[in-house]
Design a protein around this motif. Structure first.
Motif, short mmCIF file in Angstrom:
data_model
loop_
_atom_site.label_atom_id
_atom_site.label_comp_id
_atom_site.label_asym_id
_atom_site.label_seq_id
_atom_site.Cartn_x
_atom_site.Cartn_y
_atom_site.Cartn_z
N ILE A 131 0.82 -1.17 0.18
CA ILE A 131 -0.10 -0.04 -0.03
C ILE A 131 0.99 1.25 0.08
O ILE A 131 0.43 2.26 -0.82
N THR A 159 -0.28 1.31 7.79
CA THR A 159 0.06 2.37 6.65
C THR A 159 0.02 3.77 7.44
O THR A 159 0.98 4.74 7.14
N PHE A 202 -7.05 -1.24 -3.07
CA PHE A 202 -6.33 -1.78 -1.81
C PHE A 202 -7.08 -3.07 -1.37
O PHE A 202 -6.41 -4.18 -1.46
#
Lengths: 817, 225
Positions: free
Chosen positions: A35, A370, A399
């Motif tokens: 990601i 993330t 994603f």
């Protein structure tokens, strides 16, 4: 049915917390890596997308071709190019020039309010721009209007950030600021507009735009009106009519060069080829050197992307291996379900459901990870990437899709394997893993460790090269050197007096003045040739203008002749000191041979003559990516851009304080600013430092995930062999033999991966090292070191489990059977 | 109901065929309760698995409810099996991760029975076996006899015509075993379920209406009561 799958999946996960942890941790980290890199790639490819005319905007690129030297492509053109192109070709709607304030890293910007103290700032990223600039490019103005913002002389358009700094909450429009630039001189400018930062990044990261007219560059440009060959300083942008074929226009440009520049080019001895670079491609075209902002290398992006994908693959392999290794535990369930009427396809769906459930949980963690890691990632990558649920909703779905695909990929092999069990066999008793499955599992472990070993080698090679570059002998003394920029006329004028005062200070060894210093952009270059040659045979030679103590201050050592020195009052600016590389390229043979020889440079119709009075040892005025090329020093007495102060080892803070005090005495109007030469030099390795950091982070991640997988397999294998170990112990085996019995199989796999990975890593890293003119070559020690690290990490991982199994009481393990 | 003709099952060991089931012919009518006996390795379980379509014979003809099983494709066989056959094991083989309720429900899921209908059928079964109070327990929380009861309930949930049991009382004590056998007899008499069981116990075998003795893959003797 789906509810049922998820329920079973969930219960299985909770029952085997250890294996679930390994899988979810690995997948979370792998997905988070992907990601992050996806966000990075998205950011890097979004450059200049905010400009409405983007598809029709092109930058003019100039390739310089000289026989005998390398073709060099720069995004720069001479000043009159833009206007002439527009005149010549109707398909060009508009042109604009952009000129960075190239001789300075910072510009002094001041505001003198009616009341209160004068505000003075050192500002970066200043440019001169044509009025048409804002017709081509889209900027959101918060004050003023882009229409004709820079039409009048001495007008300036500033960023919102700068406006806030200068004027606080007050309106900026029509305020007058004082701009003092090394490049453009010292003038007052009226603010005609304030723009806010774009939503997407741009290769033009300007802080302020000055009008072309009104400063020192105006006169310079007027003088260059007919020169289409030299002074390639300007970024030229073209806005083409919609539907124009840029390739067709580019094909007409040789004729243009022929018409306008052929005579001048012949004089100075090189050829030029013009090409058009589409705006959206600028940021990712690293072949064109020194653009407005440094371009990103596509190779680096590919490298990052592959590393992220490989990290995810390692996590998927963990899932596959642990699932198939544990298959004997699931086998009876498969058998029962088949007896109860489940078809193979139903079971495949069930197992896929479990892996998807696991990746979905990992996905949630990955998103959290993330968000946590993004600031660190931004710091390492030097970008300002953000992620927001509302804005990037589409990306979130992408994603999520990525996570689902990962779940299917990771789950498919175990799903097909598990669902293929024959119910009669598995229900009858123990299922032993077939040799084929064991072989696949071993192969996958080897694959994981190949990736890890390659990454370790890469980290080690990069770290060694970085260390080499930081510690290499650059041919001059880079430590304890304080650089004080002299930005204003007043500061330049105060140089001599300041130098005299500071030289008396006992903690200062030496002081020199110069136009440029090693490690920063050196824009002065000339084609220089010797007696009996023409300009066409000249060699591109960088020029620096220094005082009689600069070379001594930097400890640049003479090999023949002498340096400039106060003892030789007769030195004039016709004397030149060159480096050894220049001696070689001009063809003098030896340094001694070059002394007192004449050199020439032809500019337009004037020829200048220089006498060589000294030759110095080659030194690195540019970073170690680039080879040393001919270099020449001229003596100047004033007008230096930088004062270089060599401090004696000791209290640096006190020296800086002394300099600042003296500075304020002589030039009270300028803010005092300084930097250190070694730090400035190392700034050139920013991209490499970034790569080094990213690769080492990913290496750690990859190793951790791989080792977790190995740990899981070792734990499982030890558990499976509990009985065997018990029997062996009863028969008198020692702990040592049992540990080696359990470890040796895994060690073999690690050794196999080292053997496979080493040549791959050598090939890749050797390629990377080709980008450096000066490098530390890869030798066997790297592989010995890497192999050692990999085996050690592997051993630690396996041994803990092996030891646990070996130390267990055999009575217990045998009874439980 | 089912007819085996010259059924053989063997493994190739070197150049020799190692017969597990050797040319067995057998007919079972609807409503019978057959016990298969024999020493270990005589082929009892293999024969049961062949009857239950879990294993395929190498030779012979196999008819079930007038369908030639040996000619059917995998899918058709699965459909036939799902509709008519229930299985009970010595080791119960309940799914550890599922509750009593969910274990019993599973065959219905594989037969695509609707949720509401499933609920009613499972509730019925729990009631009939008097294990309503245990429906939310996991197999590990039950005694062996209770587990086997659940196993039988699960085998019966889809209303099979044929119940195959591989030593259903092998892991139980004699009292639990007796209860299970009584249950089998009741199922056979009252519900008309055809039962074929493999057993080591002479006493249990006598619950059936016919005893078949196997030796080395062949039928040694067969007696009807």
């Amino acid at each position: 049915m789906i509810k049922n799958y998820f329920k079973i999946g969930w219960r299985n996960m909770m029952k085997n917390k250890f294996f679930s942890f390994i899988n979810i941790f690995g997948l979370s980290v792998g997905l988070a890596c992907c990601i992050l890199i996806a966000l990075y790639l998205n950011y890097e490819t979004s450059y200049d997308s905010q400009h409405k005319n983007a598809p029709n905007i092109y930058q003019v690129v100039t390739a310089f071709i000289q026989s005998g030297s390398k073709r060099m492509a720069l995004p720069n053109t001479p000043a009159p190019m833009a206007a002439a192109l527009k005149r010549e070709y109707p398909e060009i709607v508009e042109t604009a020039r952009l000129l960075s304030l190239f001789t300075e890293d910072k510009t002094i910007v001041q505001y003198n309010p009616a009341q209160g103290e004068r505000r003075s700032f050192l500002e970066q990223r200043g440019f001169l721009a044509d009025n048409s600039f804002f017709k081509i490019f889209t900027y959101q103005f918060t004050e003023g209007s882009p229409v004709n913002a820079l039409a009048n002389p001495r007008t300036v358009v500033i960023s919102q950030q700068l406006a806030n700094k200068l004027f606080g909450s007050q309106p900026a429009l029509n305020k007058v600021i004082h701009v003092n630039s090394n490049t453009n001189g010292e003038q007052d400018y009226t603010v005609t507009g304030v723009f806010e930062a774009g939503k997407t990044p741009s290769h033009i990261d300007a802080n302020f735009f000055l009008s072309v007219n009104g400063g020192n560059m105006e006169g310079f440009i007027k003088r260059q009106q007919n020169d289409f060959a030299s002074n390639n300083l300007f970024f030229t942008y073209l806005l083409l009519k919609p539907g124009t074929d840029a390739a067709k226009l580019q094909a007409k440009l040789p004729a243009f060069i022929n018409k306008y520049a052929s005579k001048d080019l012949k004089n100075i001895g090189f050829r030029k080829e013009q090409s058009l670079l589409a705006l959206r491609d600028i940021h990712l075209t690293s072949e064109v050197d020194s653009n407005v902002t440094p371009p990103a290398s596509k190779t680096y992006l590919y490298v990052l992307f592959s590393i992220a994908v490989f990290t995810l693959i390692i996590a998927c392999i963990n899932f596959m291996n642990l699932s198939t290794a544990r298959s004997s535990k699931r086998s009876s369930e498969v058998g029962v379900r088949k007896v109860l009427g489940a078809e193979k396809s139903t079971l495949i769906k069930q197992f896929l459901g479990e892996s998807i459930l696991m990746t979905l949980i990992a996905f949630v963690f990955a998103i959290a990870l993330t968000l946590i890691l993004l600031p660190l990632f931004n710091q390492v990558s030097g970008r300002a990437i953000t992620l927001s649920f509302s804005r990037d909703l589409v990306m979130f779905f992408e994603f999520l899709l990525m996570a689902l695909i990962t779940g299917i990929l990771a789950g498919s092999y175990p799903a097909f394997y598990l669902s293929s069990f024959n119910p009669v066999k598995v229900l009858k008793g123990k299922l032993t893993n077939s040799l084929a499955v064991v072989a696949v599992r071993k192969g996958l472990v080897v694959f994981q460790f190949i990736i890890s070993v390659v990454l370790i080698v890469a980290s080690v090679v990069i770290a060694r090269q970085m260390n080499y570059m930081r510690t290499a002998d650059l041919g001059f003394a880079k430590d304890q050197q304080i650089i004080v920029p002299l930005r204003t006329g007043a500061a330049k004028a105060a140089y001599t007096a300041l130098k005299t005062v500071l030289e008396e200070n006992s903690s200062i060894a030496s002081i020199g003045g110069s136009a440029y210093y090693p490690g920063i952009f050196n824009p002065s270059d000339n084609l220089v040739y010797k007696d009996g040659q023409t300009s066409a045979e000249g060699r591109r030679t960088r020029m620096n203008f220094v005082d009689d103590n600069f070379l001594q201050t930097l400890n640049i050592r003479p090999v023949a002749g002498r340096l400039f020195s106060p003892e030789f009052h007769s030195d004039t600016n016709n004397n030149i000191i060159i480096n050894e590389k220049a001696v070689q390229e001009y063809g003098f043979g030896t340094a001694q041979n070059a002394i007192n020889k004449k050199l020439y440079n032809k500019y337009q119709d004037n020829t200048s003559t220089f006498t060589i009075i000294g030759v110095v040892k080659d030194f690195h005025y540019e970073d170690l990516h680039l080879p040393v090329t001919p270099y020449g020093f001229f003596l100047n007495t004033s007008g230096f851009n930088y004062m270089v102060i060599h401090a004696k080892p000791g209290n640096m803070a006190a020296v800086l304080k002394t300099i600042e005090t003296s500075w304020k005495k002589y030039d009270t109007s300028d803010p005092f600013d300084y930097s250190f030469l070694d730090e400035d030099f190392n700034k050139n390795y920013k991209a490499d430092t970034r790569l080094a950091a990213i690769v080492s982070y990913f290496t750690v991640v990859a190793i951790v995930i791989s080792c977790l997988g190995l740990f899981g397999l070792a734990a499982f294998s030890a558990e499976q062999r509990t009985k065997e170990i018990g029997v062996r112990k009863v028969l008198g085996a020692s702990v040592k033999t049992i540990v080696s019995l359990l470890s040796i199989d895994f060690l073999k796999l690690i050794v196999a991966s080292i053997v496979v990975a080493s040549p791959i890593a050598w090939w890749l890293m050797n390629k990377w090292l080709q980008g450096f003119s000066y490098r530390r070559e890869i030798d066997w020690t790297i592989f010995a070191l890497t192999g050692g690290i990999a085996i050690l990490i592997g051993l630690i991982t396996i041994c803990s489990q092996a030891l646990k199994a070996a130390l267990a009481n055999p009575v217990k393990s045998l009874r439980s059977e | 109901m089912l007819s085996l003709q010259h059924i053989s099952k063997y493994y190739q060991v070197g150049g020799n065929k190692n017969f597990v089931v050797n040319d067995i012919s057998l007919d079972v009518d609807e409503g019978e309760f057959v016990s298969i006996m024999g020493p270990s390795g005589s082929g009892k379980s293999t024969l049961l698995n062949i009857i239950g379509m879990l294993d395929e014979p190498n030779d012979g003809y196999h008819y079930f409810v007038n369908q030639p099983v040996h000619q059917l494709k995998e899918k058709q066989r699965a459909a036939l099996y799902k509709q008519y056959i229930g299985f009970v094991f010595q080791a119960y083989h309940l799914i550890d991760e599922l509750t009593v309720y969910e274990n019993i429900e599973t065959p219905l899921i594989y037969q695509d029975v609707k949720g509401s209908e499933r609920k009613a059928m499972v509730a019925d079964m729990l009631d009939r076996f008097q294990i309503v109070g245990k429906k939310d327990l996991f197999p590990a929380q039950l005694s062996g006899g209770q587990q086997q009861l659940v196993g039988i309930a699960r085998a019966l949930i889809a209303k099979p015509k044929l119940l195959l049991a591989d030593e259903p009382t092998g892991n139980l004590n004699s009292k639990q075993g007796e209860e299970i056998m009584e249950l089998f007899r009741k199922l056979n008499k009252e519900d008309g379920v055809t039962i074929i069981q493999v057993t080591h116990s002479e006493k249990n075998a006598e619950y059936g209406s016919r005893i078949i003795n196997l030796l080395d893959g062949r039928v040694e003797s067969s007696r009807k009561f």
